[in-house]
Design an enzyme around this catalytic site. Structure first.
Site, PDB file in Angstrom:
ATOM      1  N   GLU A  52      20.163  14.710  71.509  1.00  0.00           N
ATOM      2  CA  GLU A  52      19.984  15.271  72.857  1.00  0.00           C
ATOM      3  C   GLU A  52      19.680  16.773  72.844  1.00  0.00           C
ATOM      4  O   GLU A  52      19.033  17.279  73.756  1.00  0.00           O
ATOM      5  CB  GLU A  52      21.218  14.991  73.717  1.00  0.00           C
ATOM      6  CG  GLU A  52      21.386  13.528  74.106  1.00  0.00           C
ATOM      7  CD  GLU A  52      22.131  12.707  73.050  1.00  0.00           C
ATOM      8  OE1 GLU A  52      22.344  13.213  71.931  1.00  0.00           O
ATOM      9  OE2 GLU A  52      22.499  11.553  73.361  1.00  0.00           O
ATOM     10  N   PHE A 114      35.740   5.490  78.097  1.00  0.00           N
ATOM     11  CA  PHE A 114      34.842   5.545  76.941  1.00  0.00           C
ATOM     12  C   PHE A 114      33.600   6.369  77.299  1.00  0.00           C
ATOM     13  O   PHE A 114      32.979   6.168  78.333  1.00  0.00           O
ATOM     14  CB  PHE A 114      34.433   4.126  76.531  1.00  0.00           C
ATOM     15  CG  PHE A 114      33.438   4.134  75.395  1.00  0.00           C
ATOM     16  CD1 PHE A 114      33.797   4.624  74.146  1.00  0.00           C
ATOM     17  CD2 PHE A 114      32.138   3.689  75.589  1.00  0.00           C
ATOM     18  CE1 PHE A 114      32.882   4.658  73.106  1.00  0.00           C
ATOM     19  CE2 PHE A 114      31.212   3.719  74.550  1.00  0.00           C
ATOM     20  CZ  PHE A 114      31.586   4.209  73.304  1.00  0.00           C
ATOM     21  N   GLN A 115      33.263   7.290  76.447  1.00  0.00           N
ATOM     22  CA  GLN A 115      32.141   8.216  76.641  1.00  0.00           C
ATOM     23  C   GLN A 115      32.242   8.985  77.952  1.00  0.00           C
ATOM     24  O   GLN A 115      31.241   9.306  78.573  1.00  0.00           O
ATOM     25  CB  GLN A 115      30.789   7.477  76.533  1.00  0.00           C
ATOM     26  CG  GLN A 115      30.538   6.984  75.107  1.00  0.00           C
ATOM     27  CD  GLN A 115      29.102   6.622  74.821  1.00  0.00           C
ATOM     28  OE1 GLN A 115      28.387   6.142  75.710  1.00  0.00           O
ATOM     29  NE2 GLN A 115      28.667   6.828  73.600  1.00  0.00           N
ATOM     30  N   LYS A 164      27.743   5.864  86.900  1.00  0.00           N
ATOM     31  CA  LYS A 164      26.995   4.614  86.757  1.00  0.00           C
ATOM     32  C   LYS A 164      27.010   3.778  88.039  1.00  0.00           C
ATOM     33  O   LYS A 164      26.003   3.158  88.395  1.00  0.00           O
ATOM     34  CB  LYS A 164      27.582   3.807  85.594  1.00  0.00           C
ATOM     35  CG  LYS A 164      26.678   2.667  85.156  1.00  0.00           C
ATOM     36  CD  LYS A 164      27.171   2.039  83.857  1.00  0.00           C
ATOM     37  CE  LYS A 164      26.194   0.960  83.389  1.00  0.00           C
ATOM     38  NZ  LYS A 164      26.624   0.359  82.116  1.00  0.00           N
ATOM     39  N   MET A 486      18.050  36.292  57.440  1.00  0.00           N
ATOM     40  CA  MET A 486      18.594  37.372  58.266  1.00  0.00           C
ATOM     41  C   MET A 486      20.068  37.605  57.953  1.00  0.00           C
ATOM     42  O   MET A 486      20.537  38.743  57.928  1.00  0.00           O
ATOM     43  CB  MET A 486      18.389  37.044  59.750  1.00  0.00           C
ATOM     44  CG  MET A 486      18.586  38.228  60.667  1.00  0.00           C
ATOM     45  SD  MET A 486      17.430  39.587  60.329  1.00  0.00           S
ATOM     46  CE  MET A 486      16.135  39.280  61.516  1.00  0.00           C
TER      47      MET A 486
END
Lengths: 589, 184
Positions: A52, A114-115, A164, A486
């Site tokens: 993502e 969940f999630q 949802k 760097m």
């Protein structure tokens, strides 16, 4: 006229109504209804990413190169948390994003489902605004308002978190009227105050050592703003420098261009900033990479600051004349007012200033010692630039973060806005590869090159798979010095060359890696063969991972060390950078 | 001009801020929407501003507007930044600095529990009367007083109750409004 549909269908309908053609995303349990709705339509094309974070950077590249908002769709929990880096990056660099995150059903919110994660809580401080949609009736308004807020004023990321059950719920979809839509409290000021603009022009008319210091705000204000900037520069005859984010707004081929300013900016730009008597900041925010030591920053200048965000004014540097407004509108007004007062540039009055600038220019602060045995990273970028100049295609450059990014800013030159995509504010390693994917999605026929380092590119390497899947012929030009260059440079500068974890002992074989992904791999370590290898990369119709083995310990110079003013810049001929910084400076970032 | 005379909020400031810390009362008109308080408080913590007191409640039900009164301590320069940063939040309508923008009224309410018997009890009541504190609960061993006024008055009252059997205090935080006919 309202139409009955599910929340999921509303999301897709709203995207279509907003003119969204591409969306970058990754499905998951809570997002399935939206994915199902997407499956049954053709208006919006979905690009399946591999992580993502990649989706958010793709959307950033897409947005930056088109001027349109980038759109992201991720699932709840880890989908949302993975997007946080890209959202923060977009907030820091003022990139318009709309990120739709799915959420567990409203009945499960707060139960550690969940999630489940507190997406609006987590993203509150890394978005311009965010929403949790609790009723399907609110969804059409919120979807459209999200686009309005992301794209207007100082642009930024907006998150819409949709549970949802709301995606499944039936409701009336309507396209709200823009005026009624607008939050009563959200009124970005677009037009600059006329008196302030007049006063600014009066100050410019008296300037003897002026400088335009321009930033990403000019790019964000649209291509017209760049046009006005060019016009104003021509009318006034003043020198122009820009931040990393503003490159391309003013053509690098113009003699009035001084190059980028700041920590790794040109000697002439930084010295001109230090010694100027009138500074005209247009759409930049006095970032610490620009100012260096603030209490010694441009001590004798009167400062004009044009910014759409009132909180940018006097945040870091005290300015004499703030002008709050959109850069495009303010620049166009400045042009008009200047014209109404004079038809002459101030060439004569500022001739001594240009003479001084020329002396600084003659120092050649971007020079480097080339070699015939090893490829110098600066040389590689110069050759890449020369090769792309001959291309008939439009050329877009993205970068990762580190030395290669600064060398790209120094040695690759831009004449147009929206062709340079880099992570400036947040400094996100791993930005460039996915950003290149996003740019290529928006510009399928263009040449899109990610100038990368071997460390950064491994942070989002998996998106090469996305490029292969969608036949996006991005070129990843890795300046491979087998070090986090760097970090290594700062360890030389500040920590007695003790290289704590700034090198990798097990780099992948990038050629084989490219082949494993289904792309093409090229390796080059010989300066004499570089041009041919670059040509091979550019000619290949598909994604290329080009591993350029460069000098391992090259320093990125010039450099204004932390805690130093502009006139204490380290030039390329400095023998040992390890002796420059005192104890106090070591504590700074 | 004279950047070196101006203190700064940058990561690079080497000189200390020389300006005096001031205490100001800000009145913030916001949309009464979920998360608004978190947005405001999050802004303060993210940018390192100090909150002395904060009160929030819906004040215009029809328009779903809330008023947040926040007392902050900062240098004058940071105070300006705080105001601008608050105004930048999408659901914030207006921010007024009541300390600088004309005369204003400030009030706070406190509930104060004092336990004691004998002489202390009589003394407690005398002082409560002097401060116009109301008795809202009484037992043979204790009182709960309700006192309103400027925070300083409440501080004094609490100070006086300390030796007389002060048990606990709860304060609402400051509510403030400008004087005169103009509203926000």
């Amino acid at each position: 006229m309202a139409e009955k549909m599910t929340g999921a269908e509303m999301v897709i309908q709203a995207l279509a109504d907003q003119g969204v053609e591409h969306i970058f995303g990754y499905p998951g349990g809570a997002a399935l209804p939206i994915y199902d709705a997407m499956f049954q339509q053709d208006a919006v094309q979905h690009i399946l990413v591999r992580h993502e974070q990649g989706a958010t950077h793709m959307a950033e590249g897409y947005a930056r190169s088109t001027g349109k908002p980038g759109v992201v769709l991720v699932t709840s929990g880890p989908g949302a948390t993975n997007a946080v880096t890209g959202l923060t990056d977009a907030l820091m660099d003022s990139i318009p994003l709309v990120c739709i995150t799915a959420q567990v059903p409203t009945t499960l919110i707060g139960t550690d489902g969940f999630q489940e994660c507190d997406t609006v809580g987590i993203t509150r401080s890394c978005t311009k605004y965010n929403y949790l949609v609790k009723r399907v009736e609110d969804l059409p308004r919120i979807m459209h308002e999200a686009f309005l807020i992301a794209t207007t004023g100082r642009p930024g990321p907006v998150v819409v978190d949709i549970p949802k059950d709301i995606q499944f719920a039936l409701g009336d979809y309507y396209k709200p009227d823009l005026e009624t839509l607008r939050h009563q409290s959200y009124r970005p000021q677009m037009d600059g105050d006329a008196d302030a603009i007049e006063a600014a022009v009066d100050l410019m008319l008296k300037a003897e050592r002026p400088i335009f210091y321009t930033g990403g705000g000019v790019i964000n204000a649209g291509p017209q703003a760049s046009e006005h900037l060019r016009e104003l520069a021509e009318l006034t005859g003043f020198p122009v420098t820009s931040t990393l984010m503003g490159l391309g707004a003013f053509p690098a081929s113009n003699p009035q261009w001084l190059g980028m300013l700041g920590m790794h900016g040109s000697y002439e730009a930084n010295l001109a900033m230090h010694d100027c008597d009138v500074m005209i900041n247009i759409g930049a925010r006095f970032d610490d990479r620009i100012t260096g030591r603030v209490d010694a920053f441009s001590p004798n200048s009167r400062k004009i600051h044009v910014d759409i965000d009132p909180s940018s004014i006097n945040k870091v540097v005290h300015v004499d004349l703030p002008v709050i407004g959109d850069c495009e509108r303010v620049l166009s007004e400045m042009v008009r007012v200047w014209r109404s007062k004079t038809n002459q540039p101030r060439s004569e009055a500022i001739a001594p200033w240009w003479k001084q600038i020329q002396k600084w220019r003659d120092v050649g602060s971007f020079n480097f010692k080339n070699s015939d045995t090893v490829i110098k990273p600066q040389y590689a970028i110069q050759r890449l630039y020369e090769a792309t100049k001959k291309q008939s295609k439009e050329v877009f450059i993205t970068t990762e973060v580190g030395q290669h990014q600064m060398w790209a800013a120094q040695h690759f030159h831009f004449d147009k806005p929206n062709h340079w995509m880099t992570s400036g504010g947040l400094g996100t390693m791993g930005y460039g590869l996915p950003a290149a994917v996003g740019v290529q999605v928006a510009h399928p026929d263009a040449l899109v090159i990610d100038i990368a380092g071997e460390a950064s590119v491994q942070m989002t390497m998996q998106e090469l798979s996305t490029a292969v899947q969608y036949r996006l012929p991005i070129k990843i030009f890795i300046l491979n010095n087998e070090r986090m260059g760097m970090v290594r440079q700062w360890q030389d500068l500040l920590h007695g060359s003790r290289y704590a974890h700034s090198y990798s002992e097990s780099l992948p074989d990038f050629v084989k890696l490219a082949e494993a992904y289904g792309g093409k791999g090229i390796r080059c370590d010989n300066p004499a063969e570089l041009d041919a290898a670059i040509a091979e990369m550019l000619d290949y119709d598909g994604p290329v991972l080009f591993d350029v083995l460069v000098e391992k310990d090259e320093n990125c110079l010039p450099m204004i060390p932390s805690g130093k003013p502009h006139n204490e810049i380290i030039l390329p001929d400095t023998a040992n950078i390890g002796d420059i910084i005192d104890e106090k400076g070591r504590a700074l970032v | 001009m004279n950047a070196h005379l101006q203190p700064t909020g940058s990561a690079y400031f080497i000189t200390k801020e020389t300006q005096e810390i001031e205490r100001h009362t800000l009145s913030v008109l916001v949309d009464n929407e979920p998360g608004i308080l978190a947005r405001v408080v999050g802004l303060f913590s993210a940018r390192g501003y100090n909150i002395e007191s904060l009160t929030v409640s819906e004040t215009e039900h029809g328009r779903r507007l809330s008023r947040i009164t926040v007392v902050v301590t900062a240098t004058p320069r940071t105070l300006v930044q705080i105001k601008l940063q608050l105004e930048r939040l999408v659901p914030v309508h207006k921010v007024h600095d009541l300390t600088t923008e004309g005369a204003s009224l400030e009030r706070e309410l406190a509930l104060i529990k004092v336990a004691g018997s004998g002489d202390h009890r009589a003394e407690t009541l005398r002082l409560a009367d002097a401060f116009r504190a109301q008795i809202v609960d009484a037992t043979v061993e204790s009182f709960v007083f309700e006192v309103t006024g400027k925070p300083g008055k409440i501080d004094s009252f609490i100070g006086l109750m300390q030796p007389l059997g002060l048990v606990e205090v709860v304060r609402t935080g400051l509510a403030a409004i400008s004087r005169g006919q103009q509203g926000m």
